[in-house]
Design a protein around this motif. Structure first.
Motif, mmCIF file in Angstrom:
data_model
loop_
_atom_site.group_PDB
_atom_site.id
_atom_site.type_symbol
_atom_site.label_atom_id
_atom_site.label_comp_id
_atom_site.label_asym_id
_atom_site.label_seq_id
_atom_site.Cartn_x
_atom_site.Cartn_y
_atom_site.Cartn_z
ATOM 1 N N TYR A 81 0.760 -1.623 0.277
ATOM 2 C CA TYR A 81 0.060 -0.436 0.440
ATOM 3 C C TYR A 81 0.651 1.495 0.053
ATOM 4 O O TYR A 81 0.480 1.891 -0.512
ATOM 5 C CB TYR A 81 -1.592 -0.161 1.058
ATOM 6 C CG TYR A 81 -1.284 1.439 0.768
ATOM 7 C CD1 TYR A 81 -2.897 1.386 0.267
ATOM 8 C CD2 TYR A 81 -1.517 2.195 2.234
ATOM 9 C CE1 TYR A 81 -3.140 2.335 1.414
ATOM 10 C CE2 TYR A 81 -2.156 3.703 2.490
ATOM 11 C CZ TYR A 81 -2.973 3.747 1.757
ATOM 12 O OH TYR A 81 -3.875 4.937 1.776
ATOM 13 N N GLN A 82 1.479 0.789 0.790
ATOM 14 C CA GLN A 82 2.436 2.290 1.064
ATOM 15 C C GLN A 82 3.954 2.879 0.303
ATOM 16 O O GLN A 82 3.549 4.001 -0.681
ATOM 17 C CB GLN A 82 3.530 2.127 2.274
ATOM 18 C CG GLN A 82 2.594 2.551 3.742
ATOM 19 C CD GLN A 82 3.347 3.167 4.670
ATOM 20 O OE1 GLN A 82 4.549 1.928 4.710
ATOM 21 N NE2 GLN A 82 3.449 3.364 5.973
ATOM 22 N N PRO A 83 4.626 1.573 -1.499
ATOM 23 C CA PRO A 83 5.053 2.026 -1.980
ATOM 24 C C PRO A 83 4.195 2.640 -3.630
ATOM 25 O O PRO A 83 4.310 3.478 -3.760
ATOM 26 C CB PRO A 83 5.639 0.679 -2.065
ATOM 27 C CG PRO A 83 4.731 0.151 -1.875
ATOM 28 C CD PRO A 83 4.741 0.507 -0.434
ATOM 29 N N MET A 84 2.677 1.804 -3.097
ATOM 30 C CA MET A 84 1.524 2.169 -4.422
ATOM 31 C C MET A 84 1.615 3.726 -4.110
ATOM 32 O O MET A 84 1.095 4.860 -5.308
ATOM 33 C CB MET A 84 0.803 1.451 -4.271
ATOM 34 C CG MET A 84 -0.054 1.587 -5.384
ATOM 35 S SD MET A 84 -1.881 0.655 -5.034
ATOM 36 C CE MET A 84 -2.628 1.817 -3.224
ATOM 37 N N ALA A 85 0.801 3.743 -3.179
ATOM 38 C CA ALA A 85 0.087 5.576 -2.498
ATOM 39 C C ALA A 85 1.992 6.540 -2.555
ATOM 40 O O ALA A 85 1.436 7.767 -3.505
ATOM 41 C CB ALA A 85 -0.156 5.314 -1.315
ATOM 42 N N ALA A 86 3.018 6.066 -2.615
ATOM 43 C CA ALA A 86 3.681 7.327 -2.807
ATOM 44 C C ALA A 86 3.873 7.472 -4.141
ATOM 45 O O ALA A 86 4.677 8.152 -4.532
ATOM 46 C CB ALA A 86 4.813 6.597 -2.255
ATOM 47 N N GLY A 87 4.197 5.784 -4.873
ATOM 48 C CA GLY A 87 4.090 6.345 -6.426
ATOM 49 C C GLY A 87 3.560 7.158 -7.225
ATOM 50 O O GLY A 87 3.878 7.304 -7.942
#
Length: 303
Positions: free
Chosen positions: A186-192
């Motif tokens: 979730y976090q790497p996707m949201a950051a991307g």
């Protein structure tokens, strides 16, 4: 003639305002753990038109394009703008944010139950609701209680994120973000997404489209063939997923009181949107009316 045109203009403004707000809420729910965009599509009365659009794009777009234009505008606003605001609220206090969304969904429950009753009543019909409520509550609870794992994000994993996201649109109650949190993606996707990285966004959207379109035709078939069963099952999923996002552990009495206030705000806004929908033409069918036909009726009224 002028008064009729003004009345029609006010009608369109109310309708577009309603749909843009609904689209913004659906867009913001896409990245909020525990909140299902499919559930909001159901409670806002646009789930079936969306499934029809994914199943038969050309035919459905002709009928529902006036519905989906403001919804799409609102979705972009919510996804890129409002979602960030709500995400900050979740970071500040997940209890307050969850209470707001529970209120929004709860405000739609009366009309949602009335719509389901139109599809079928009786012990057998409501047994579908009870069974689906119990099964999906248990299933989603097991996901919620699971231990978070860590996966190194790659293009393939971002495609999987999109595929899971697409499933959450077609299957109400399935919170894609909750699953992605569980997978540690979730976090790497949201950051991307926040950084507008194409290596994240492109596979994500390809996964969403392929997943949603691939499953939508099957779901549309079920809605037509087994409409009583499916509508009661969907209602059970909606209630189950809503129960799971009700905050329980409050840090203080003040936070509990604020959560109640946020719930009431969401509930009031939900009732307002339902009233606005009734005044503006109700649900998606109002959007399928041909504009030229309405103009012809206005001309006849003037004469």
């Amino acid at each position: 003639m002028r008064s009729n045109k003004q009345s029609h203009l006010k009608y369109l403004i109310r309708l577009w305002t309603l749909r843009i707000i609904q689209g913004a809420l659906i867009g913001s729910s896409a990245i909020l753990p525990g909140v299902s965009g499919g559930v909001l599509c159901v409670v806002f009365g646009i789930y079936q038109p969306m499934i029809a659009l994914l199943s038969h794009p050309v035919q459905s777009l002709i009928r529902y394009y006036r519905l989906f234009i403001p919804i799409a505008i609102g979705w972009v606003i919510g996804f890129l703008g409002l979602a960030r605001v709500v995400e900050v609220l979740f970071d500040a206090s997940s209890a307050l944010a969850a209470s707001l969304f529970v209120g929004l969904i709860a405000g739609m429950f009366p009309s949602l139950f009335r719509e389901v009753e139109k599809k079928g009543t009786g012990a057998v019909s409501w047994s579908y609701f009870v069974v689906s409520l119990v099964i999906f509550y248990a299933f989603l609870s097991s996901l919620k209680a699971g231990q978070t794992i860590k996966i190194a994000p790659t293009t393939a994993w971002y495609f999987l994120c999109g595929a899971i996201w697409g499933l959450s649109l077609v299957i109400p109650g399935l919170s894609s973000s909750s699953i992605l949190v569980f997978l540690g993606l979730y976090q790497p996707m949201a950051a991307g997404i926040a950084d507008m990285r194409l290596d994240v966004i492109l596979p994500l959207f390809v996964g969403i489209v392929l997943s949603a379109v691939g499953l939508a035709r099957f779901v549309n078939f079920l809605l037509k063939r087994y409409h009583v069963f499916i509508h009661h099952v969907i209602l059970g999923i909606v209630v189950a997923s809503t129960l799971l996002i009700i905050p329980s552990g409050f840090s203080s009495t003040v936070q509990m009181m604020l959560s109640v206030a946020f719930f009431l705000v969401g509930y009031t806004v939900s009732l307002w949107m339902e009233k606005l929908s009734a005044v503006a033409g109700k649900q998606a069918d109002g959007m399928s009316l041909d504009y030229d036909t309405k103009r012809a009726k206005l001309r006849r009224a003037d004469h």
